[in-house]
Design a protein around this motif. Structure first.
Motif, PDB file in Angstrom:
ATOM      1  N   ALA A 162     -52.306   5.452  85.425  1.00  0.00           N
ATOM      2  CA  ALA A 162     -51.762   4.274  86.100  1.00  0.00           C
ATOM      3  C   ALA A 162     -52.741   3.680  87.100  1.00  0.00           C
ATOM      4  O   ALA A 162     -52.588   2.524  87.518  1.00  0.00           O
ATOM      5  CB  ALA A 162     -50.451   4.646  86.804  1.00  0.00           C
ATOM      6  N   ARG A 163     -53.766   4.417  87.470  1.00  0.00           N
ATOM      7  CA  ARG A 163     -54.776   3.919  88.403  1.00  0.00           C
ATOM      8  C   ARG A 163     -55.829   3.056  87.706  1.00  0.00           C
ATOM      9  O   ARG A 163     -56.632   2.408  88.379  1.00  0.00           O
ATOM     10  CB  ARG A 163     -55.456   5.096  89.106  1.00  0.00           C
ATOM     11  N   CYS A 164     -55.858   3.096  86.383  1.00  0.00           N
ATOM     12  CA  CYS A 164     -56.895   2.390  85.636  1.00  0.00           C
ATOM     13  C   CYS A 164     -56.409   1.011  85.186  1.00  0.00           C
ATOM     14  O   CYS A 164     -55.211   0.749  85.106  1.00  0.00           O
ATOM     15  CB  CYS A 164     -57.323   3.218  84.425  1.00  0.00           C
ATOM     16  N   GLY A 165     -57.362   0.162  84.861  1.00  0.00           N
ATOM     17  CA  GLY A 165     -57.019  -1.200  84.473  1.00  0.00           C
ATOM     18  C   GLY A 165     -56.406  -1.305  83.101  1.00  0.00           C
ATOM     19  O   GLY A 165     -55.641  -2.230  82.817  1.00  0.00           O
ATOM     20  N   GLU A 166     -56.741  -0.365  82.202  1.00  0.00           N
ATOM     21  CA  GLU A 166     -56.226  -0.371  80.835  1.00  0.00           C
ATOM     22  C   GLU A 166     -55.927   1.058  80.426  1.00  0.00           C
ATOM     23  O   GLU A 166     -56.635   1.983  80.817  1.00  0.00           O
ATOM     24  CB  GLU A 166     -57.258  -0.980  79.879  1.00  0.00           C
ATOM     25  N   VAL A 167     -54.877   1.231  79.631  1.00  0.00           N
ATOM     26  CA  VAL A 167     -54.492   2.558  79.173  1.00  0.00           C
ATOM     27  C   VAL A 167     -54.327   2.541  77.652  1.00  0.00           C
ATOM     28  O   VAL A 167     -53.669   1.649  77.101  1.00  0.00           O
ATOM     29  CB  VAL A 167     -53.176   3.032  79.828  1.00  0.00           C
ATOM     30  N   ARG A 168     -54.955   3.502  76.984  1.00  0.00           N
ATOM     31  CA  ARG A 168     -54.757   3.739  75.549  1.00  0.00           C
ATOM     32  C   ARG A 168     -54.096   5.102  75.389  1.00  0.00           C
ATOM     33  O   ARG A 168     -54.209   5.958  76.252  1.00  0.00           O
ATOM     34  CB  ARG A 168     -56.091   3.750  74.796  1.00  0.00           C
ATOM     35  N   GLU A 169     -53.437   5.310  74.274  1.00  0.00           N
ATOM     36  CA  GLU A 169     -52.877   6.627  73.981  1.00  0.00           C
ATOM     37  C   GLU A 169     -53.218   6.983  72.539  1.00  0.00           C
ATOM     38  O   GLU A 169     -52.935   6.211  71.627  1.00  0.00           O
ATOM     39  CB  GLU A 169     -51.369   6.654  74.210  1.00  0.00           C
ATOM     40  N   TRP A 170     -53.844   8.137  72.369  1.00  0.00           N
ATOM     41  CA  TRP A 170     -54.242   8.608  71.040  1.00  0.00           C
ATOM     42  C   TRP A 170     -53.439   9.853  70.678  1.00  0.00           C
ATOM     43  O   TRP A 170     -53.172  10.699  71.543  1.00  0.00           O
ATOM     44  CB  TRP A 170     -55.724   8.961  71.016  1.00  0.00           C
TER      45      TRP A 170
ATOM     46  N   GLY B 125     -67.118   9.259  91.265  1.00  0.00           N
ATOM     47  CA  GLY B 125     -68.002   9.125  92.417  1.00  0.00           C
ATOM     48  C   GLY B 125     -69.276   8.349  92.164  1.00  0.00           C
ATOM     49  O   GLY B 125     -70.104   8.206  93.070  1.00  0.00           O
ATOM     50  N   VAL B 126     -69.448   7.812  90.948  1.00  0.00           N
ATOM     51  CA  VAL B 126     -70.699   7.146  90.576  1.00  0.00           C
ATOM     52  C   VAL B 126     -70.679   5.668  90.959  1.00  0.00           C
ATOM     53  O   VAL B 126     -69.652   4.994  90.852  1.00  0.00           O
ATOM     54  CB  VAL B 126     -70.939   7.307  89.052  1.00  0.00           C
ATOM     55  N   ARG B 127     -71.822   5.167  91.395  1.00  0.00           N
ATOM     56  CA  ARG B 127     -71.997   3.745  91.686  1.00  0.00           C
ATOM     57  C   ARG B 127     -72.759   3.074  90.539  1.00  0.00           C
ATOM     58  O   ARG B 127     -73.577   3.694  89.878  1.00  0.00           O
ATOM     59  CB  ARG B 127     -72.785   3.539  92.985  1.00  0.00           C
ATOM     60  N   GLY B 128     -72.502   1.783  90.337  1.00  0.00           N
ATOM     61  CA  GLY B 128     -73.320   0.997  89.426  1.00  0.00           C
ATOM     62  C   GLY B 128     -72.916   1.019  87.973  1.00  0.00           C
ATOM     63  O   GLY B 128     -73.641   0.511  87.118  1.00  0.00           O
ATOM     64  N   ALA B 129     -71.742   1.587  87.645  1.00  0.00           N
ATOM     65  CA  ALA B 129     -71.256   1.554  86.267  1.00  0.00           C
ATOM     66  C   ALA B 129     -70.688   0.175  85.956  1.00  0.00           C
ATOM     67  O   ALA B 129     -70.105  -0.483  86.815  1.00  0.00           O
ATOM     68  CB  ALA B 129     -70.190   2.625  86.051  1.00  0.00           C
ATOM     69  N   GLY B 130     -70.833  -0.235  84.696  1.00  0.00           N
ATOM     70  CA  GLY B 130     -70.211  -1.479  84.271  1.00  0.00           C
ATOM     71  C   GLY B 130     -68.758  -1.310  83.896  1.00  0.00           C
ATOM     72  O   GLY B 130     -67.943  -2.229  84.037  1.00  0.00           O
ATOM     73  N   HIS B 131     -68.409  -0.117  83.415  1.00  0.00           N
ATOM     74  CA  HIS B 131     -67.037   0.192  83.005  1.00  0.00           C
ATOM     75  C   HIS B 131     -66.901   1.704  82.989  1.00  0.00           C
ATOM     76  O   HIS B 131     -67.814   2.419  82.554  1.00  0.00           O
ATOM     77  CB  HIS B 131     -66.755  -0.380  81.609  1.00  0.00           C
TER      78      HIS B 131
ATOM     79  N   ALA C 139     -75.869  -2.339  84.000  1.00  0.00           N
ATOM     80  CA  ALA C 139     -74.816  -1.379  84.303  1.00  0.00           C
ATOM     81  C   ALA C 139     -74.229  -0.804  83.011  1.00  0.00           C
ATOM     82  O   ALA C 139     -73.720  -1.551  82.175  1.00  0.00           O
ATOM     83  CB  ALA C 139     -73.719  -2.055  85.119  1.00  0.00           C
ATOM     84  N   PRO C 140     -74.297   0.508  82.809  1.00  0.00           N
ATOM     85  CA  PRO C 140     -73.816   1.108  81.562  1.00  0.00           C
ATOM     86  C   PRO C 140     -72.320   1.400  81.589  1.00  0.00           C
ATOM     87  O   PRO C 140     -71.680   1.414  82.639  1.00  0.00           O
ATOM     88  CB  PRO C 140     -74.603   2.418  81.498  1.00  0.00           C
ATOM     89  N   VAL C 141     -71.794   1.653  80.405  1.00  0.00           N
ATOM     90  CA  VAL C 141     -70.469   2.243  80.287  1.00  0.00           C
ATOM     91  C   VAL C 141     -70.610   3.733  80.575  1.00  0.00           C
ATOM     92  O   VAL C 141     -71.520   4.386  80.060  1.00  0.00           O
ATOM     93  CB  VAL C 141     -69.888   2.027  78.870  1.00  0.00           C
ATOM     94  N   VAL C 142     -69.719   4.277  81.391  1.00  0.00           N
ATOM     95  CA  VAL C 142     -69.778   5.690  81.745  1.00  0.00           C
ATOM     96  C   VAL C 142     -68.467   6.339  81.319  1.00  0.00           C
ATOM     97  O   VAL C 142     -67.391   5.932  81.754  1.00  0.00           O
ATOM     98  CB  VAL C 142     -70.018   5.884  83.257  1.00  0.00           C
TER      99      VAL C 142
ATOM    100  N   THR D 234     -64.427  -0.846  89.870  1.00  0.00           N
ATOM    101  CA  THR D 234     -65.071  -0.962  88.560  1.00  0.00           C
ATOM    102  C   THR D 234     -64.012  -1.022  87.472  1.00  0.00           C
ATOM    103  O   THR D 234     -63.057  -0.238  87.502  1.00  0.00           O
ATOM    104  CB  THR D 234     -65.989   0.252  88.308  1.00  0.00           C
ATOM    105  N   PRO D 235     -64.132  -1.932  86.503  1.00  0.00           N
ATOM    106  CA  PRO D 235     -63.175  -1.953  85.395  1.00  0.00           C
ATOM    107  C   PRO D 235     -63.084  -0.584  84.735  1.00  0.00           C
ATOM    108  O   PRO D 235     -64.090   0.122  84.594  1.00  0.00           O
ATOM    109  CB  PRO D 235     -63.768  -3.001  84.438  1.00  0.00           C
ATOM    110  N   SER D 236     -61.869  -0.203  84.333  1.00  0.00           N
ATOM    111  CA  SER D 236     -61.688   1.155  83.814  1.00  0.00           C
ATOM    112  C   SER D 236     -60.654   1.186  82.697  1.00  0.00           C
ATOM    113  O   SER D 236     -59.738   0.371  82.638  1.00  0.00           O
ATOM    114  CB  SER D 236     -61.251   2.102  84.939  1.00  0.00           C
ATOM    115  N   THR D 237     -60.841   2.160  81.822  1.00  0.00           N
ATOM    116  CA  THR D 237     -59.916   2.433  80.722  1.00  0.00           C
ATOM    117  C   THR D 237     -59.585   3.912  80.717  1.00  0.00           C
ATOM    118  O   THR D 237     -60.480   4.747  80.859  1.00  0.00           O
ATOM    119  CB  THR D 237     -60.544   2.055  79.363  1.00  0.00           C
ATOM    120  N   TYR D 238     -58.316   4.227  80.545  1.00  0.00           N
ATOM    121  CA  TYR D 238     -57.894   5.621  80.439  1.00  0.00           C
ATOM    122  C   TYR D 238     -57.377   5.872  79.036  1.00  0.00           C
ATOM    123  O   TYR D 238     -56.584   5.094  78.501  1.00  0.00           O
ATOM    124  CB  TYR D 238     -56.792   5.966  81.446  1.00  0.00           C
ATOM    125  N   VAL D 239     -57.805   6.985  78.439  1.00  0.00           N
ATOM    126  CA  VAL D 239     -57.288   7.424  77.147  1.00  0.00           C
ATOM    127  C   VAL D 239     -56.431   8.669  77.361  1.00  0.00           C
ATOM    128  O   VAL D 239     -56.946   9.724  77.753  1.00  0.00           O
ATOM    129  CB  VAL D 239     -58.412   7.727  76.144  1.00  0.00           C
TER     130      VAL D 239
END
Length: 238
Positions: free
Chosen positions: A201-209, A73-79, A58-61, A178-183
């Motif tokens: 806020a819907r994602c598991g982790e949030v970064r701000e750049w 809408g994608v299935r099978g992502a690792g993150h 499962a790749p990072v997408v 699926t585990p997720s990160t928002y930037v």
């Protein structure tokens, strides 16, 4: 080290993500950058799904801007990594969230039946409703924090956009399982950072750049570093 699928946004193409892809490949990461502009969110999602399915693990997408609608809408992502991107729930569309900012909407102009020719590709024939971005405005809205030579190159790669993709609704919501990160891109002039924070806020982790809308142009090392970090985390979980 794992695989990565990089998904561009509206008006963009795979070439915009070329520096990030090259940086990841240099450290042994397998990278696929699908070309969207397939005519609808469903078709754009299909081509990204094919890229995901092509990996043995499962790749990072990573999805930028409208690309977030696609990766949702994608299935099978690792993150899932959302880069100033749309994280849509059931029945939602990017347009329903207001789409782009007023500054971005001002940059959008209609094109005729015959498309224009640019450095980003050959002449194309679009259906009624196709649009493009005015280069003199797109530079400031999308790449205003980027060095001028990089911004000029990125503007030159922009291409026409067929109608309707921003109104598409994902058929599933991958961020729910699926585990997720928002930037959040705090200096973004294309998608309001406040809107980004609400979707984040819907994602598991949030970064701000402290970047504008397109850190893959002005600060590609940030994107490469984040993806490598996420890949390392996947390896530990595996």
């Amino acid at each position: 080290m794992g695989g990565v699928v990089l998904v561009h946004g509206l008006y963009h193409q795979a070439g915009h993500l070329g520096v990030v892809a090259a940086g990841l490949r240099r450290v042994g990461v397998e990278v696929v950058v699908p070309e969207l502009h397939r005519g609808s969110l469903r078709e754009d999602t299909r081509v990204v799904q094919e890229a995901v399915d092509g990996f043995g693990v499962a790749p990072v997408v990573v999805g930028h801007s409208y690309g977030g609608s696609v990766i949702t809408g994608v299935r099978g992502a690792g993150h899932l990594v959302y880069l100033a991107a749309f994280v849509l729930d059931a029945g939602e569309s990017a347009a329903g969230w207001g789409g782009g900012s007023a500054a971005l909407r001002e940059a959008v102009v209609a094109v005729g039946e015959e498309g224009t020719t640019g450095r980003g590709g050959g002449a194309t024939k679009r259906g009624e409703g196709a649009t493009r971005l005015r280069p003199e405005l797109a530079a400031g809205v999308l790449y205003g924090d980027c060095p001028a030579p990089l911004a000029r190159r990125a503007v030159g790669l922009l291409r026409e956009q067929g109608p309707g993709c921003g109104r598409g609704v994902p058929e599933r919501q991958g961020w729910r399982t699926t585990p997720s990160t928002y930037v959040v891109c705090a200096r973004d002039r294309a998608i309001d950072p406040g809107v980004q924070r609400r979707m984040a806020a819907r994602c598991g982790e949030v970064r701000e750049w402290p970047t504008g809308h397109s850190p893959f142009v002005g600060r590609p090392e940030l994107v490469v570093g984040l993806v490598r970090e996420v890949l390392a985390g996947l390896g530990e979980r595996g």
